[in-house]
Design an enzyme around this catalytic site. Sequence first.
Site, PDB file in Angstrom:
ATOM      1  N   ASN A  72      40.723  32.561   6.230  1.00 41.00           N
ATOM      2  CA  ASN A  72      40.416  31.128   6.157  1.00 41.00           C
ATOM      3  C   ASN A  72      40.608  30.600   4.735  1.00 41.00           C
ATOM      4  OD1 ASN A  72      38.912  30.556   8.980  1.00 41.00           O
ATOM      5  ND2 ASN A  72      38.432  32.596   8.227  1.00 41.00           N
TER       6      ASN A  72
ATOM      7  N   TYR B  30      48.358  27.365  19.588  1.00 34.98           N
ATOM      8  CA  TYR B  30      48.734  27.566  18.186  1.00 34.98           C
ATOM      9  C   TYR B  30      48.941  29.048  17.897  1.00 34.98           C
ATOM     10  CZ  TYR B  30      48.299  27.436  13.061  1.00 34.98           C
ATOM     11  OH  TYR B  30      48.519  27.580  11.704  1.00 34.98           O
TER      12      TYR B  30
ATOM     13  N   ARG C 110      33.059  34.772   8.565  1.00 36.27           N
ATOM     14  CA  ARG C 110      34.441  34.542   8.177  1.00 36.27           C
ATOM     15  C   ARG C 110      34.719  35.099   6.783  1.00 36.27           C
ATOM     16  NH1 ARG C 110      34.501  33.636  12.767  1.00 36.27           N
ATOM     17  NH2 ARG C 110      35.256  31.804  13.913  1.00 36.27           N
TER      18      ARG C 110
ATOM     19  N   SER D 239      53.446  19.773   0.485  1.00 30.21           N
ATOM     20  CA  SER D 239      52.430  18.808   0.067  1.00 30.21           C
ATOM     21  C   SER D 239      51.043  19.165   0.592  1.00 30.21           C
ATOM     22  CB  SER D 239      52.814  17.403   0.553  1.00 30.21           C
ATOM     23  OG  SER D 239      52.853  17.362   1.977  1.00 30.21           O
TER      24      SER D 239
END
Length: 335
Positions: free
Chosen positions: A186, A157, A229, A22
């Site tokens: 990203n 993480y 990025r 989801s």
Amino acid sequence: MMMYAAQQPSASNSVVLVTGGSGLVGKAIHDIISRSDDPEAEHFGRRQGEQWIFLSSKDGDLRDFEQSKAIFDQHKPTHIIHLAAFVGGLFRNMRQKADFYRDNSLMNENLLHLAHLYNVKKVVSCLSTCIFPDKTTYPIDETMIHNGPPHESNFGYAYAKRMIDVMNRSYSEQYGCKFTSVVPTNIYGPFDNYNLEDSHVIPGLIHKCYIAKLQNKPFVVSGTGAPLRQFIYSMDLAKLFIWVLREYEEIDPIILSVGEEDEISIKHVADTIVSTMEFNGEYVWDASKPDGQFKKTASNLKLRKYLPDFKFTPFQTALQESVEWFVNNYDIARK
């Protein structure tokens, strides 16, 4: 839970279980495999005999072994795309390092061990570029994951995600399991998390700019805008996930990213959002807030070796689609 199938499953069919179905990437994969009129449907669309099952956290807590086992008993997957993770933005990562490490480690260990026990043919897990060493040379590539500690801001993480690669190699060598992983840069796109406290940079800035425009207030962006990025549109990433599941045979990870030449600054991102959102108010930077890691430039040479002609959606086009989705679905967007 969402299910999408061509027909009732039989012994010869594939049952593809998507954890985190989801979320941003799960929704994108569902969209891509559901397209029948797309020119690329023959490459990335659902195939005859495939049953796709998209799980959310409501279907069971993957941190709990028994709940995870119940999911395997119910669906009997032959293939898994593992997207489920406890995620958040820079500041939440800095505050909750132990939570990020433990919750993600439990999910990953339960899922991969059960995949082994249930003889799942293939598992593709999702990593992150934050797993790479903070002190490194650029561009980073797949061979450099374990060359040093990750950035201090999100090491909980990052280490939990790194261990997926260790488990993949261990299960492959000991049991012959075909477990692999991908490392996207990203990600952004429709169905992202737009929470202002713990979202990633693009959805956070889209939401912040939307509110500033709505309330006629300044659009204030944290940091200097200097960090660089590489961003990948969720719809492009979805296609690549499907390709990895079907075609990629290595256990070693593969970076899924636009090229080094497409790396852009956070300032460019914010400027593009301001332009796309048609925001005409005051627009300022709060340099007292931290920037985070300056750059994480990743090489996509390995991907290009396999898919030299894959076409990424241009940033301006993808951002326009992302902003439009958020504005049109503001009431249901996660925020």
